[in-house]
Design a protein around this motif. Sequence first.
Motif, PDB file in Angstrom:
ATOM      1  N   LEU A 116       0.763  -1.151   0.009  1.00 52.82           N
ATOM      2  CA  LEU A 116      -0.010  -0.577   0.504  1.00 52.82           C
ATOM      3  C   LEU A 116       1.161   1.095   0.133  1.00 52.82           C
ATOM      4  O   LEU A 116       2.437   1.569   0.856  1.00 52.82           O
ATOM      5  N   GLY A 117       0.366   2.629  -1.021  1.00 56.77           N
ATOM      6  CA  GLY A 117       1.310   3.600  -0.244  1.00 56.77           C
ATOM      7  C   GLY A 117       0.424   4.546   0.339  1.00 56.77           C
ATOM      8  O   GLY A 117      -0.337   3.770   1.317  1.00 56.77           O
ATOM      9  N   SER A 118       1.828   5.177   0.595  1.00 56.81           N
ATOM     10  CA  SER A 118       1.474   6.316   1.939  1.00 56.81           C
ATOM     11  C   SER A 118      -0.211   6.674   2.096  1.00 56.81           C
ATOM     12  O   SER A 118      -0.008   6.812   3.277  1.00 56.81           O
ATOM     13  N   GLY A 119      -0.875   6.755   0.841  1.00 51.79           N
ATOM     14  CA  GLY A 119      -2.414   8.011   1.351  1.00 51.79           C
ATOM     15  C   GLY A 119      -3.352   5.947   0.828  1.00 51.79           C
ATOM     16  O   GLY A 119      -4.674   6.239   0.897  1.00 51.79           O
ATOM     17  N   ALA A 122      -6.720  -0.731   1.936  1.00 50.75           N
ATOM     18  CA  ALA A 122      -7.030  -1.749   1.474  1.00 50.75           C
ATOM     19  C   ALA A 122      -8.548  -2.097   1.821  1.00 50.75           C
ATOM     20  O   ALA A 122      -9.395  -1.504   1.214  1.00 50.75           O
ATOM     21  N   PRO A 123      -8.608  -2.558   0.607  1.00 43.71           N
ATOM     22  CA  PRO A 123      -8.043  -3.277  -0.812  1.00 43.71           C
ATOM     23  C   PRO A 123      -7.546  -1.941  -1.798  1.00 43.71           C
ATOM     24  O   PRO A 123      -8.644  -1.062  -1.723  1.00 43.71           O
ATOM     25  N   ALA A 124      -6.593  -2.037  -2.441  1.00 43.42           N
ATOM     26  CA  ALA A 124      -6.020  -0.457  -3.267  1.00 43.42           C
ATOM     27  C   ALA A 124      -6.321  -0.901  -4.437  1.00 43.42           C
ATOM     28  O   ALA A 124      -6.472   0.574  -5.087  1.00 43.42           O
ATOM     29  N   ASN A 125      -7.189  -2.297  -5.132  1.00 39.65           N
ATOM     30  CA  ASN A 125      -7.071  -2.271  -6.202  1.00 39.65           C
ATOM     31  C   ASN A 125      -6.045  -1.956  -7.594  1.00 39.65           C
ATOM     32  O   ASN A 125      -6.596  -1.554  -8.978  1.00 39.65           O
ATOM     33  N   TYR A 145     -10.694  -7.857 -12.363  1.00 36.88           N
ATOM     34  CA  TYR A 145      -9.352  -8.024 -11.811  1.00 36.88           C
ATOM     35  C   TYR A 145      -8.408  -9.392 -12.352  1.00 36.88           C
ATOM     36  O   TYR A 145      -8.817 -10.355 -12.700  1.00 36.88           O
ATOM     37  N   PRO A 146      -7.211  -8.810 -12.688  1.00 33.40           N
ATOM     38  CA  PRO A 146      -6.700  -9.830 -13.775  1.00 33.40           C
ATOM     39  C   PRO A 146      -5.758 -10.733 -13.149  1.00 33.40           C
ATOM     40  O   PRO A 146      -6.034 -10.326 -11.607  1.00 33.40           O
ATOM     41  N   ALA A 147      -5.499 -11.347 -13.424  1.00 32.63           N
ATOM     42  CA  ALA A 147      -4.716 -13.214 -13.109  1.00 32.63           C
ATOM     43  C   ALA A 147      -3.367 -12.137 -12.982  1.00 32.63           C
ATOM     44  O   ALA A 147      -2.263 -12.144 -13.502  1.00 32.63           O
ATOM     45  N   LEU A 148      -2.150 -13.336 -11.888  1.00 31.20           N
ATOM     46  CA  LEU A 148      -0.904 -12.755 -12.026  1.00 31.20           C
ATOM     47  C   LEU A 148      -1.007 -13.554 -13.801  1.00 31.20           C
ATOM     48  O   LEU A 148      -1.485 -13.960 -13.689  1.00 31.20           O
ATOM     49  N   GLY A 149       0.437 -12.692 -13.972  1.00 34.37           N
ATOM     50  CA  GLY A 149       1.002 -13.724 -15.488  1.00 34.37           C
ATOM     51  C   GLY A 149       0.085 -13.022 -16.491  1.00 34.37           C
ATOM     52  O   GLY A 149       0.159 -13.310 -17.740  1.00 34.37           O
ATOM     53  N   GLN A 150      -1.058 -12.919 -16.689  1.00 39.01           N
ATOM     54  CA  GLN A 150      -1.853 -12.015 -17.585  1.00 39.01           C
ATOM     55  C   GLN A 150      -1.391 -11.025 -18.180  1.00 39.01           C
ATOM     56  O   GLN A 150      -0.500 -10.411 -17.986  1.00 39.01           O
TER      57      GLN A 150
END
Length: 166
Positions: A116-119, A122-125, A145-150
């Motif tokens: 997560l970034g400073s502002g 969760a969930p950050a999407n 939402y994409p899949a890992l490796g997509q």
Amino acid sequence: VVTARGARGFNLQVRPSDAGYAGEDYSGIFVFDNGSNTLAVGDLVVMSSATVANFFGQRQLQNASGVTVLSSGQALAPAIAVTPADVATGGARAAQLEGTIVTVVDVAVTDLAPPLGSGDVAPANEFVVGGALRINDFLYLTTPYPALGQGYDAITGVLAFRNGNS
């Protein structure tokens, strides 16, 4: 020309055909406007005044006044082809191209849950492509939402610095 609009502001970019265009670098900027604007992508605008500010590392205009739409339906600046590493946080062109329309080609998702970034909350999407470039949901929520490796043939959007990340 307005290149993007969200609940908290809009992006402007000078096009190569516009008077005063001085190159790709620093040709785009975010204008903070907490929801009161009715602008549309493609609006050609002028403003009578604004204050240049640094908002947690993001270069932006604040207190814009006298925003007037001169015409609508204008062509946007062409997307600037970059690599993920060029425009990722701390990348060689990240600061110069902040606020401009960029495109990365032939990339794959390498992280589905970056820190997560400073502002961020969760969930950050958000997800990362090419091992470096974070894709943010400020203007557009990727669904599904994409899949890992997509893989993606191309991803095009406004490069922004938000929550400590490009």
